[in-house]
Design a protein around this motif. Structure first.
Motif, PDB file in Angstrom:
ATOM      1  N   TYR A 121      -2.447  -2.034 -17.297  1.00  0.00           N
ATOM      2  CA  TYR A 121      -2.848  -1.511 -15.540  1.00  0.00           C
ATOM      3  C   TYR A 121      -2.376  -0.873 -14.749  1.00  0.00           C
ATOM      4  CZ  TYR A 121      -6.893  -4.242 -16.824  1.00  0.00           C
ATOM      5  OH  TYR A 121      -8.101  -4.984 -17.673  1.00  0.00           O
ATOM      6  N   GLU A 122      -2.229   0.351 -13.997  1.00  0.00           N
ATOM      7  CA  GLU A 122      -1.354   1.361 -12.743  1.00  0.00           C
ATOM      8  C   GLU A 122      -2.294   1.187 -12.009  1.00  0.00           C
ATOM      9  OE1 GLU A 122       0.838   4.599 -13.604  1.00  0.00           O
ATOM     10  OE2 GLU A 122      -1.294   5.736 -13.547  1.00  0.00           O
ATOM     11  N   ARG A 160       1.640  -1.584   0.295  1.00  0.00           N
ATOM     12  CA  ARG A 160      -0.215   0.064   0.220  1.00  0.00           C
ATOM     13  C   ARG A 160       0.588   1.533   0.170  1.00  0.00           C
ATOM     14  NH1 ARG A 160      -3.851   2.382   4.780  1.00  0.00           N
ATOM     15  NH2 ARG A 160      -5.216   3.778   3.721  1.00  0.00           N
ATOM     16  N   ARG A 161       1.947   1.049   1.073  1.00  0.00           N
ATOM     17  CA  ARG A 161       2.910   2.654   0.899  1.00  0.00           C
ATOM     18  C   ARG A 161       3.552   2.599  -0.508  1.00  0.00           C
ATOM     19  NH1 ARG A 161       4.124   4.114   6.318  1.00  0.00           N
ATOM     20  NH2 ARG A 161       3.272   3.122   7.870  1.00  0.00           N
ATOM     21  N   ALA A 162       4.187   1.906  -0.866  1.00  0.00           N
ATOM     22  CA  ALA A 162       4.473   1.476  -2.327  1.00  0.00           C
ATOM     23  C   ALA A 162       3.592   2.037  -3.356  1.00  0.00           C
ATOM     24  CB  ALA A 162       5.046   0.643  -3.046  1.00  0.00           C
ATOM     25  N   PRO A 197       2.283   5.888  -8.477  1.00  0.00           N
ATOM     26  CA  PRO A 197       1.336   4.848  -8.734  1.00  0.00           C
ATOM     27  C   PRO A 197       2.345   3.227  -9.746  1.00  0.00           C
ATOM     28  CG  PRO A 197       0.291   6.986  -8.834  1.00  0.00           C
ATOM     29  CD  PRO A 197       2.123   6.720  -8.342  1.00  0.00           C
ATOM     30  N   SER A 198       1.747   2.740 -10.015  1.00  0.00           N
ATOM     31  CA  SER A 198       3.026   1.599 -10.190  1.00  0.00           C
ATOM     32  C   SER A 198       2.044   0.418 -10.712  1.00  0.00           C
ATOM     33  CB  SER A 198       4.249   0.988  -9.076  1.00  0.00           C
ATOM     34  OG  SER A 198       4.595   2.046  -8.276  1.00  0.00           O
ATOM     35  N   SER A 199       2.733  -0.103 -12.225  1.00  0.00           N
ATOM     36  CA  SER A 199       2.168  -1.523 -12.125  1.00  0.00           C
ATOM     37  C   SER A 199       2.463  -2.709 -11.658  1.00  0.00           C
ATOM     38  CB  SER A 199       2.712  -1.724 -14.045  1.00  0.00           C
ATOM     39  OG  SER A 199       3.832  -2.069 -13.954  1.00  0.00           O
ATOM     40  N   VAL A 200       1.660  -3.860 -11.737  1.00  0.00           N
ATOM     41  CA  VAL A 200       2.179  -5.118 -10.296  1.00  0.00           C
ATOM     42  C   VAL A 200       4.184  -5.063 -10.788  1.00  0.00           C
ATOM     43  CG1 VAL A 200       1.896  -7.590 -10.604  1.00  0.00           C
ATOM     44  CG2 VAL A 200      -0.320  -5.640 -10.232  1.00  0.00           C
ATOM     45  N   THR A 201       3.917  -5.239 -11.789  1.00  0.00           N
ATOM     46  CA  THR A 201       5.559  -6.042 -12.345  1.00  0.00           C
ATOM     47  C   THR A 201       5.996  -4.497 -11.970  1.00  0.00           C
ATOM     48  OG1 THR A 201       4.786  -6.719 -14.500  1.00  0.00           O
ATOM     49  CG2 THR A 201       6.734  -6.717 -14.816  1.00  0.00           C
ATOM     50  N   GLU A 202       6.146  -3.472 -12.024  1.00  0.00           N
ATOM     51  CA  GLU A 202       7.414  -2.525 -11.055  1.00  0.00           C
ATOM     52  C   GLU A 202       6.989  -2.981  -9.837  1.00  0.00           C
ATOM     53  OE1 GLU A 202       6.596   0.477 -15.001  1.00  0.00           O
ATOM     54  OE2 GLU A 202       5.239   0.726 -12.627  1.00  0.00           O
ATOM     55  N   LEU A 203       6.006  -2.743  -9.321  1.00  0.00           N
ATOM     56  CA  LEU A 203       5.857  -3.546  -7.605  1.00  0.00           C
ATOM     57  C   LEU A 203       7.020  -4.584  -7.311  1.00  0.00           C
ATOM     58  CD1 LEU A 203       2.627  -2.076  -6.915  1.00  0.00           C
ATOM     59  CD2 LEU A 203       3.836  -1.139  -5.853  1.00  0.00           C
ATOM     60  N   ALA A 204       6.133  -5.496  -8.241  1.00  0.00           N
ATOM     61  CA  ALA A 204       7.657  -6.811  -7.304  1.00  0.00           C
ATOM     62  C   ALA A 204       8.371  -6.881  -7.933  1.00  0.00           C
ATOM     63  CB  ALA A 204       6.684  -8.436  -8.884  1.00  0.00           C
ATOM     64  N   ASP A 205       8.998  -6.044  -8.710  1.00  0.00           N
ATOM     65  CA  ASP A 205      10.341  -5.483  -8.640  1.00  0.00           C
ATOM     66  C   ASP A 205      10.772  -4.796  -8.022  1.00  0.00           C
ATOM     67  OD1 ASP A 205      10.892  -6.910 -11.160  1.00  0.00           O
ATOM     68  OD2 ASP A 205      10.448  -5.857 -12.474  1.00  0.00           O
ATOM     69  N   ARG A 206      10.553  -3.603  -7.460  1.00  0.00           N
ATOM     70  CA  ARG A 206      10.797  -2.756  -6.100  1.00  0.00           C
ATOM     71  C   ARG A 206      11.058  -3.746  -5.214  1.00  0.00           C
ATOM     72  NH1 ARG A 206       6.631   1.099  -7.701  1.00  0.00           N
ATOM     73  NH2 ARG A 206       7.305   2.276  -4.868  1.00  0.00           N
ATOM     74  N   LEU A 207       9.195  -4.904  -5.008  1.00  0.00           N
ATOM     75  CA  LEU A 207       9.573  -5.052  -3.467  1.00  0.00           C
ATOM     76  C   LEU A 207      10.110  -6.540  -2.776  1.00  0.00           C
ATOM     77  CD1 LEU A 207       5.740  -3.599  -2.731  1.00  0.00           C
ATOM     78  CD2 LEU A 207       8.239  -2.898  -1.968  1.00  0.00           C
ATOM     79  N   VAL A 208      10.234  -7.388  -4.033  1.00  0.00           N
ATOM     80  CA  VAL A 208      11.015  -8.560  -4.145  1.00  0.00           C
ATOM     81  C   VAL A 208      12.332  -8.772  -4.372  1.00  0.00           C
ATOM     82  CG1 VAL A 208      10.390 -10.818  -4.657  1.00  0.00           C
ATOM     83  CG2 VAL A 208       8.478  -9.641  -4.263  1.00  0.00           C
ATOM     84  N   VAL A 209      13.112  -9.304  -4.237  1.00  0.00           N
ATOM     85  CA  VAL A 209      14.147  -9.431  -4.708  1.00  0.00           C
ATOM     86  C   VAL A 209      14.005 -10.587  -5.851  1.00  0.00           C
ATOM     87  CG1 VAL A 209      16.688 -10.984  -4.603  1.00  0.00           C
ATOM     88  CG2 VAL A 209      15.112  -9.546  -2.427  1.00  0.00           C
ATOM     89  N   THR A 243      -5.589   2.260 -16.973  1.00  0.00           N
ATOM     90  CA  THR A 243      -5.186   1.814 -18.116  1.00  0.00           C
ATOM     91  C   THR A 243      -3.986   2.883 -18.404  1.00  0.00           C
ATOM     92  OG1 THR A 243      -7.032   0.519 -18.157  1.00  0.00           O
ATOM     93  CG2 THR A 243      -5.407   0.290 -20.431  1.00  0.00           C
ATOM     94  N   ARG A 244      -2.874   2.611 -18.648  1.00  0.00           N
ATOM     95  CA  ARG A 244      -1.555   3.518 -19.103  1.00  0.00           C
ATOM     96  C   ARG A 244      -1.651   3.447 -21.278  1.00  0.00           C
ATOM     97  NH1 ARG A 244       3.754   1.236 -16.366  1.00  0.00           N
ATOM     98  NH2 ARG A 244       3.352   2.936 -14.216  1.00  0.00           N
TER      99      ARG A 244
END
Length: 355
Positions: free
Chosen positions: A336-337, A279-281, A286-298, A330-331
């Motif tokens: 999806y963002e 949620r904080r990220a 605003p981000s896509s799921v892929t961007e979030l996964a790359d930022r938050l998961v090794v 939608t971008r």
């Protein structure tokens, strides 16, 4: 099917608790970092009930039946004594050998009615792969990568002997009588939509499948066409188990364990911390799921790890979306963002263990 705790040896005697009529057999798996899965043998007079049954082994002449037979012999039974097979959930590491066992023993197969969705996926893997590719495309996975991620299912299919639906379909709330003891069926969706646990009120023992595991927070992932909010389902199910106050848990992977209240609280807090991080990220950017996964998961090295990271991120976002805290747009490129829609509290207090 996701990476879970491992154990190579079949070792019932080393369990920290021993219960009359209940034996644990660790069956080898060896797929996608899952080394073994527990088959539990419940004595029932002259017959036995199996809870989960492991995978079909295409590399072995007997398909893996020898390990099942050895476990049964250790409990004082033979393969022909199997009268019933209860599957906690129809992931292939727990279900893959069921069809062959039914052929050999004539046993009844007992599963939740929602495992029909898994059976349909196994019957039509091309459709399941296409659905996953579409999901990944919507959420920003590159065209070069999405096919490899969608093939996660393909890597498991050789370990499935045959697609068999339940002889008896469960809905939760049923009572199974085994050797004069009552085992309640508790529907626990989250890790899998059709997941069930078996609960013995007299012994205060839970056969938990993958719902509750030692040493790892069970993966909860999103798959289009299944549960729209799997993480909420999981947290609600976990609270349902906490309210039973089990004395001992026999999990689908790893050894039996006590201090169940402490284990549940640790899992709950892990999931809730992760929700808050996602949620904080999104609130920060605003981000896509892929961007979030790359930022938050090794960054995952293996495809199944990458697939799990994205699917679990989707599950957390679904929880936040249905809580009214994030929404999507939608971008221009069609991806999806996700963006924050409010600063209200994350309402989770009702899911934490009672004081």
């Amino acid at each position: 099917m996701s990476p879970l705790p491992t154990e190579r040896a079949v070792d019932v005697a080393a369990d920290p608790v021993g219960l009359d009529g209940l034996s644990r057999v660790a069956l080898p798996v060896g797929v996608n970092a899952v080394e073994s899965v527990n088959m539990h043998v419940l004595a029932d007079g002259d017959t036995v009930t199996l809870v989960d049954c492991g995978v079909w082994r295409p590399d072995l002449p007997d398909g893996g039946l020898a390990a099942v037979e050895a476990g049964l012999q250790g409990a004082g039974y033979a393969l022909g004594d199997v009268a019933r097979i209860v599957i906690t959930h129809a992931h292939i590491d727990h279900y893959g050998l069921a069809g062959r066992l039914m052929e050999v023993t004539g046993a009844e197969l007992v599963m939740h009615s929602l495992t029909d969705l898994d059976c349909e996926k196994y019957r039509h893997p091309d459709t399941a792969r296409a659905r996953r590719r579409d999901t990944y495309a919507d959420h920003g996975v590159s065209e070069a990568e999405r096919t490899d991620l969608a093939d996660h299912l393909t890597r498991w299919l050789p370990y499935l002997h045959s697609v068999v639906e339940a002889s008896r379909r469960l809905r939760g709330g049923e009572e199974l009588e085994i050797a004069g003891d009552r085992w309640d069926v508790v529907h626990t969706p989250g890790h899998s939509l059709g997941h069930v646990c078996l609960w013995s009120p007299s012994r205060r023992v839970l056969l938990s499948g993958d719902h509750l595991l030692p040493g790892i927070t069970p993966p909860v992932s999103f798959e289009r066409g299944f549960d729209a909010d799997p993480l909420r389902s999981y947290l609600t199910s976990l609270r349902r188990i906490a309210d039973l106050r089990p004395r001992v848990v026999y999990p689908g992977h790893g050894r039996p364990f006590g201090d169940v209240e402490g284990r549940i609280e640790a899992i709950l807090r892990n999931k809730l911390r992760r929700l808050d991080t996602v949620r904080r990220a999104i609130r920060d950017r605003p981000s896509s799921v892929t961007e979030l996964a790359d930022r938050l998961v090794v960054k995952a090295v293996l495809a199944h790890q990458r697939q799990l990271a994205i699917s679990e991120t989707l599950a957390h976002i679904a929880y936040l979306r249905w809580s009214g805290l994030v929404e999507r747009r939608t971008r221009p490129d069609g991806v999806y963002e996700w963006y924050a829609t409010g600063d209200g509290p994350l309402e989770v207090s009702e899911l934490l263990p009672a004081e």
